[in-house]
Design an enzyme around this catalytic site. Structure first.
Site, PDB file in Angstrom:
ATOM      1  CD  GLU A 117      13.925  -1.236   6.299  1.00  0.00           C
ATOM      2  OE1 GLU A 117      13.419  -0.809   7.348  1.00  0.00           O
ATOM      3  OE2 GLU A 117      13.942  -2.434   5.989  1.00  0.00           O
ATOM      4  CD  GLU A 174      12.529  -3.320  11.673  1.00  0.00           C
ATOM      5  OE1 GLU A 174      13.359  -4.154  11.295  1.00  0.00           O
ATOM      6  OE2 GLU A 174      12.167  -2.337  10.990  1.00  0.00           O
TER       7      GLU A 174
HETATM    8 MN    MN Z   1      12.712  -1.566   9.166  1.00  0.00          MN
END
Ligand code: MN
Length: 248
Positions: A242, A148
């Protein structure tokens, strides 16, 4: 095959005891999601057996994510810290496998916090070597890894899609892809279209988040461009919302 649409467990809960795991999975299912992503905040104590039972019971899919702590930062120059990071990643991978998880993602390549200096060249090499080793273990378990990309206040190793592609070239493992998050892209990238095209088939995981991590459409993230780009590259990996519950 269309993308699995997922939800981050922190949307529902900040705790991961058996009951919270159960509730978050049920709520993700009720809300119509295909998948739930569990943040492995303390990998060693994550109740993967309960997660597996509940996820299978609800007919959902699960993934897991992790951001390394400072004392287990594989991009460190300190061999004992790198070694602690390798161990933590191994545990996270094992927990993902035990849970029947489809994917392990997040800031796997370094500590997720504000740094006052960039990672050193040797620290970066430590990170590449540790990710290579993790990728080989992950591939034997059939679990893809995605790295990420987070903003400059949360990593000193990689902050943009372009840097991620350079890092992946060094890692040189099939089972490792880029994980982009619109919240972080909105801070670091020039736009939300081109970086997705540039990642192309190296894009393996996507987080959808607003500029303030709140309700989608009430911030400044250009979702239209992001989704047009995902469509353009025929992206078929997970797309996971998220955000963080006010209880977190
Ligand atoms: Mn994230």
């Amino acid at each position: 095959m269309p993308s699995l649409i997922g939800c981050h467990a922190l949307v529902f809960t900040g705790e991961f005891d058996a009951r919270s795991i159960e509730t978050s999975v049920q709520r993700a299912h009720q809300a119509g999601f295909d998948l739930i992503e569990f943040p492995l905040m303390e990998p060693a104590t994550f109740d993967s057996a309960t997660a597996r039972r509940v996820v299978e019971g609800e007919g959902l899919h699960a993934t897991s994510s992790l951001g390394l702590p400072l004392d287990a930062d594989i991009s460190s120059d300190d061999p004992s810290i790198v070694s602690a990071g390798r161990q933590l990643l191994d545990i996270a991978l094992d927990k993902t496998a035990e849970m029947g998880g489809l994917h392990l993602c997040g800031v796997l390549y370094g500590s997720m916090r504000k740094h006052m200096a960039p990672a050193s060249a040797s620290g970066r090499a430590n990170s590449v070597a540790a990710i290579q080793r993790l990728a080989d273990r992950a591939s034997s378990l059939g679990i893809p890894l995605s790295l990420e990309i987070v903003n400059r206040y949360e990593s000193n190793v990689i902050n943009t899609g372009r840097q991620a592609l350079e890092f992946l070239k060094e890692v040189d493992r099939e089972g490792v892809s880029v994980h982009l998050d619109t919240y972080h892209m909105n801070i670091e990238e020039s736009d939300l279209f081109q970086p997705i095209l540039d990642a192309g088939d190296r894009l393996g995981y996507v987080h959808i988040g607003e500029s303030h991590r709140g309700y989608l459409g009430t911030g400044s993230v250009d979702f239209g461009s992001a989704f047009r780009a995902l469509d353009r590259i025929n992206y078929a990996g997970p797309i996971v919302f998220e955000s963080f519950s006010s209880a977190v």
